[in-house]
Design a protein around this motif. Sequence first.
Motif, PDB file in Angstrom:
ATOM      1  N   ALA A   1     -29.297 -13.536   9.594  1.00  0.00           N
ATOM      2  CA  ALA A   1     -29.730 -14.902   9.928  1.00  0.00           C
ATOM      3  C   ALA A   1     -31.135 -15.165   9.403  1.00  0.00           C
TER       4      ALA A   1
ATOM      5  N   GLN B   1     -31.777 -18.223   6.928  1.00  0.00           N
ATOM      6  CA  GLN B   1     -32.583 -19.348   7.403  1.00  0.00           C
ATOM      7  C   GLN B   1     -34.011 -19.335   6.858  1.00  0.00           C
ATOM      8  N   TRP B   2     -34.335 -18.358   6.028  1.00  0.00           N
ATOM      9  CA  TRP B   2     -35.692 -18.214   5.519  1.00  0.00           C
ATOM     10  C   TRP B   2     -36.206 -19.456   4.807  1.00  0.00           C
TER      11      TRP B   2
ATOM     12  N   MET C   1     -35.567 -22.613   5.201  1.00  0.00           N
ATOM     13  CA  MET C   1     -35.879 -23.642   6.185  1.00  0.00           C
ATOM     14  C   MET C   1     -37.069 -23.218   7.051  1.00  0.00           C
ATOM     15  N   LEU C   2     -37.077 -21.960   7.478  1.00  0.00           N
ATOM     16  CA  LEU C   2     -38.154 -21.477   8.339  1.00  0.00           C
ATOM     17  C   LEU C   2     -39.505 -21.559   7.645  1.00  0.00           C
TER      18      LEU C   2
END
Length: 195
Positions: free
Chosen positions: A103, A107-108, A110-111
């Motif tokens: 995850a 999701q990197w 976006m994070l």
Amino acid sequence: GIEAWFGRLGRGAQVAVYDARGTGLSDRAATDFGIDAMIGDLDAVVARLGWDEFVLCGFFNASAPALAYAARHPERVSDLVIWGGFARGSDIYPLPMTVDPSAAVAQWPMLVDTAARTWTAGSGDEARRTADYFRSCVEPVTAVRAFAAAREYDVRGLLAEVRARTLVIQRRDAPSQRLEVARGLAAGIPEAQLQ
């Protein structure tokens, strides 16, 4: 920006900036991001430089370790600057975090973009440069581990022990830097100033 700020500081003082564990040129395989590990890293830098007394700056997630260090070493820290900081991590990261490597990688993008926009209070060049910097200096799983550890930081009980002259700096236009958190932090430190 921050580069200009460090440049101005360096004109009149010796300035040391080090990469936090797991980032930049520091040990990329680090898994312990607890507050005592972070303080141990700071102790190692101070010992290497041979500094007896100095001004300590703690930015964002480094603020709680800086506060704890100042409380534990009042003879060393003459002045303290906390920028975008907090005493309790859950005030900044209210939701529990689990470290799920797949995850974190998924999701990197976006994070990192969200963190850069939040910390810089915008979506322009400064945010893009910040996001690019994050991408170049830390791996996704390491970043999530560091954020999860920072969420567990709680140094509120040490604030009254800070003897250094303290300046708490908060960007009023950055959503992650909530003014009430800064006010609470400044109120807990004897004679701290909030800007």
